[in-house]
Design an enzyme around this catalytic site. Structure first.
Site, mmCIF file in Angstrom:
data_model
loop_
_atom_site.group_PDB
_atom_site.id
_atom_site.type_symbol
_atom_site.label_atom_id
_atom_site.label_comp_id
_atom_site.label_asym_id
_atom_site.label_seq_id
_atom_site.Cartn_x
_atom_site.Cartn_y
_atom_site.Cartn_z
ATOM 1 N N ILE A 25 0.729 -1.209 -0.024
ATOM 2 C CA ILE A 25 0.187 -0.186 0.009
ATOM 3 C C ILE A 25 0.918 1.293 -0.069
ATOM 4 C CG2 ILE A 25 -1.772 1.178 1.360
ATOM 5 C CD1 ILE A 25 -2.670 -1.272 2.222
ATOM 6 N N ASN A 53 -1.761 -16.394 24.242
ATOM 7 C CA ASN A 53 -0.460 -16.834 23.766
ATOM 8 C C ASN A 53 0.247 -15.814 23.174
ATOM 9 O OD1 ASN A 53 -1.266 -19.628 24.061
ATOM 10 N ND2 ASN A 53 -2.628 -19.520 22.220
ATOM 11 N N TYR A 55 -2.617 -5.732 17.264
ATOM 12 C CA TYR A 55 -2.750 -4.854 16.026
ATOM 13 C C TYR A 55 -3.929 -3.849 16.111
ATOM 14 C CZ TYR A 55 -3.412 -4.332 10.925
ATOM 15 O OH TYR A 55 -3.601 -3.637 9.594
HETATM 16 N N1 LIG Z 1 -3.080 -5.169 3.354
HETATM 17 C C1 LIG Z 1 -4.304 -4.904 3.998
HETATM 18 O O1 LIG Z 1 -5.485 -5.510 3.882
HETATM 19 C C2 LIG Z 1 -4.458 -3.970 5.311
HETATM 20 C C3 LIG Z 1 -5.738 -3.664 5.643
HETATM 21 C C4 LIG Z 1 -5.858 -2.714 6.814
HETATM 22 C C5 LIG Z 1 -4.831 -2.076 6.838
HETATM 23 N N2 LIG Z 1 -3.503 -2.255 6.442
HETATM 24 C C6 LIG Z 1 -2.285 -1.429 6.959
HETATM 25 O O2 LIG Z 1 -1.730 -0.666 5.712
HETATM 26 C C7 LIG Z 1 -0.507 -0.556 5.951
HETATM 27 C C8 LIG Z 1 0.329 -1.141 4.867
HETATM 28 O O3 LIG Z 1 0.051 -2.386 4.603
HETATM 29 P P1 LIG Z 1 0.779 -3.398 3.387
HETATM 30 O O4 LIG Z 1 -0.539 -4.640 3.418
HETATM 31 O O5 LIG Z 1 0.963 -2.555 2.282
HETATM 32 O O6 LIG Z 1 1.786 -3.962 4.634
HETATM 33 P P2 LIG Z 1 3.217 -4.273 4.081
HETATM 34 O O7 LIG Z 1 3.938 -5.505 4.836
HETATM 35 O O8 LIG Z 1 3.390 -5.066 2.680
HETATM 36 O O9 LIG Z 1 4.150 -3.053 4.058
HETATM 37 C C9 LIG Z 1 4.375 -2.329 5.072
HETATM 38 C C10 LIG Z 1 5.696 -1.858 4.999
HETATM 39 O O10 LIG Z 1 5.850 -0.988 6.128
HETATM 40 C C11 LIG Z 1 7.438 -1.242 6.499
HETATM 41 N N3 LIG Z 1 7.822 -1.243 7.736
HETATM 42 C C12 LIG Z 1 7.412 -1.952 8.696
HETATM 43 N N4 LIG Z 1 8.117 -1.729 9.970
HETATM 44 C C13 LIG Z 1 8.608 -0.851 9.575
HETATM 45 C C14 LIG Z 1 9.644 0.418 10.529
HETATM 46 N N5 LIG Z 1 9.927 0.028 11.775
HETATM 47 N N6 LIG Z 1 10.192 1.432 9.813
HETATM 48 C C15 LIG Z 1 10.029 1.763 8.665
HETATM 49 N N7 LIG Z 1 8.962 0.926 7.803
HETATM 50 C C16 LIG Z 1 8.468 -0.106 8.250
HETATM 51 C C17 LIG Z 1 7.759 -2.492 5.934
HETATM 52 O O11 LIG Z 1 8.972 -2.781 5.572
HETATM 53 C C18 LIG Z 1 6.839 -2.575 4.626
HETATM 54 O O12 LIG Z 1 7.567 -2.053 3.421
HETATM 55 C C19 LIG Z 1 -0.237 -1.035 7.316
HETATM 56 O O13 LIG Z 1 -0.065 0.068 8.424
HETATM 57 C C20 LIG Z 1 -1.248 -1.968 7.427
HETATM 58 O O14 LIG Z 1 -1.382 -2.355 8.826
HETATM 59 C C21 LIG Z 1 -3.673 -3.185 5.416
#
Ligand SMILES: NC(=O)c1ccc[n+]([C@@H]2O[C@H](COP(=O)([O-])OP(=O)(O)OC[C@H]3O[C@@H](n4cnc5c(N)ncnc54)[C@H](O)[C@@H]3O)[C@@H](O)[C@H]2O)c1
Length: 451
Positions: A226, A303, A357
């Site tokens: 995203i 857990n 989360y």
């Molecule tokens: N995919 C979904 O369906 C969904 C749904 C609801 C919310 N979200 C939220 O959207 C956001 C993006 O999700 P995504 O699916 O693209 O996840 P993803 O895991 O593909 O990408 C997350 C990115 O954040 C980076 N990241 C993690 N920890 C970090 C840190 N400490 N410092 C800097 N960067 C860091 C990771 O390296 C990764 O590139 C997240 O906040 C997630 O909770 C996703």
């Protein structure tokens, strides 16, 4: 082609027949915005009469080449008649004048005849007033009633159609164009059944083909998923982007930054030097701050290891809080800045196996609500975006049955794409979107979760 095999099958020649024969729903391939497109509505836009609709007259012809009106004269528009008119791609109904219960029948009278004339992926926007702004209880109740109507109509839509309710405050009428360009176009393909309030805002978009021109943006977690889509969409809209992700993601980050003409900032947002490095890198000031980085470490609470709890809270909630405050204290966030926090619908609803989360995501929603009033005098907005099921690496790793349930349990019957979340962030990042603050915008296809 989507990675969702059922939607691909249900829309194939053979699949269509089979799915119909056994009575399964057919989710529609949703139309998405293509770069280079000019008109928000490619097809017919119908506008009703009313005081808010009167403001739309001024710019309606910029939205579409095919304008129809109902009950009023709009320059350049043709009068609408249900049996004779073309299929409708977009509809705006002004419900702001409904203040007595007997007037609510106008909703049925207006919408029923046109429902069979809707084109595929049609977008409906109902305009109303925030009930809390109305003194008379009957008026407030009547406006609240419209919320029930719009959410149910959203559930009855077929063929990828969406419905939203916009509450327009006094003085916010001149921000209707930006909101309608978003909610009537495929940019909002995966948003439905939402209620958003527009308040007055003096900042304005100058060039609709590059609404973020001259703005500098930072996106965390921008190496993939995203976050990468957000960086790409902000750059498409004219912003200069700084892409931040963990140092381990450096090569992906640098490749994307180079493609977008932006800068890569490899940095762990939880590290001890995160604040100083960020302030140093952004010393010229920024206009858009997107806290997208997030992680999951799922286990039931019984857990849950302590490091699962601590790491999720640290990345998802504590880092956005600390960094935002530091950027504000240091004067790095410019006046009229836009802050977007990436929450989740599970932060609204709760989810088994995700106490850590959902605690973090609910906290982000709280942060948007709590910070908004104090930032308003500087024209700064802060909002949360709550995605539902989005097709990314995070959701590809879910067990099959949970993944299928996540996709189908929504009015649009499918998961969204990273682009859908990115479009919402890009809209909230526009200068005129200061009209929206302290709110949560769900990008979830009207998921039943937490609705
Ligand atoms: N995919 C979904 O369906 C969904 C749904 C609801 C919310 N979200 C939220 O959207 C956001 C993006 O999700 P995504 O699916 O693209 O996840 P993803 O895991 O593909 O990408 C997350 C990115 O954040 C980076 N990241 C993690 N920890 C970090 C840190 N400490 N410092 C800097 N960067 C860091 C990771 O390296 C990764 O590139 C997240 O906040 C997630 O909770 C996703």
């Amino acid at each position: 082609m989507s990675s969702d095999r059922y939607i691909n099958f249900a829309n194939s020649d053979m699949g269509r027949r089979l799915v119909k024969a056994v009575g399964l729903p057919t989710p529609m391939h949703l139309e998405r915005w293509q770069a280079g497109r000019l008109r928000p509505v490619e097809g017919t836009l119908l506008i009703s009469a009313g005081p808010l609709a009167d403001h739309i007259r001024l710019f309606a012809q910029r939205l579409t080449d095919s304008l129809y009106s109902f009950g009023s004269d709009i320059p350049g528009a043709t009068a609408w008649a249900a049996e004779q008119g073309p299929k409708l791609k977009a509809v705006v109904f002004d419900a702001s004048v409904l203040v007595r219960p007997e007037q609510l029948k106008q909703l049925r009278e207006f919408f029923q005849p046109l429902l069979r004339s809707l084109d595929h992926c049609a977008h409906i926007v109902i305009l109303g007033l925030a009930p809390s702004t109305l003194e008379a209880p009957v008026a407030a109740s009547t406006q609240q009633a419209i919320e029930g109507f719009s959410r149910s109509l959203a559930k009855e839509m077929r063929n990828g159609g969406t419905v939203q309710l916009l509450h327009v405050d006094e003085g916010a009428q001149d921000q209707l164009e930006g909101a309608l360009r978003f909610f009537l176009s495929p940019k909002s393909a995966f948003i439905s059944g939402q209620v958003i309030r527009l308040s007055s805002c003096t900042a304005q978009v100058k060039d609709w083909s590059r609404p973020l021109a001259g703005r500098k943006a930072v996106v965390t977690g921008a190496a993939r998923g995203i976050g990468a889509a957000i960086a790409e969409t902000l750059a498409r809209d004219g912003a200069q982007v700084v892409l931040l992700d963990v140092p381990q993601a450096r090569s992906d980050l640098e490749a994307l930054a180079a493609r977008l003409g932006g800068q890569a900032l490899p940095l762990d947002i939880c590290s001890a030097e995160a604040v100083t490095q960020l302030l140093e890198h952004l010393n010229g000031g920024i206009d858009i701050l997107v806290h997208n980085a997030g992680i999951t470490r799922d286990k039931t609470l019984a857990n849950m290891p302590v490091d699962f709890w601590d790491s999720v809270l640290a990345v998802n909630l504590e880092a956005p809080q600390t960094l935002t405050q530091a950027l504000l204290d240091n004067g790095t966030l410019n006046d009229d800045a836009r802050i977007v926090l990436m929450a989740s619908i599970s932060g609204l609803a709760g989810n088994r196996g995700q106490t850590n989360y959902t605690t973090s995501k609910a906290g982000l929603i709280g942060l948007a609500r709590a910070m908004a009033p104090a930032l308003q005098p500087r024209g700064i907005s802060i909002n949360a975006v709550a995605p539902g099921f989005i097709e990314t690496r995070m959701t590809a790793e879910m067990p099959f049955t949970l993944r299928e349930a996540g996709r189908r349990m929504s009015s649009l019957g499918q998961g969204g794409l990273p682009q859908d979340v990115a479009e919402a962030v890009a809209w909230l990042s526009q200068p005129g979107s200061g009209a929206v603050t302290g709110q949560v915008l769900r990008v979830c296809g009207q998921s039943v979760i937490g609705a």
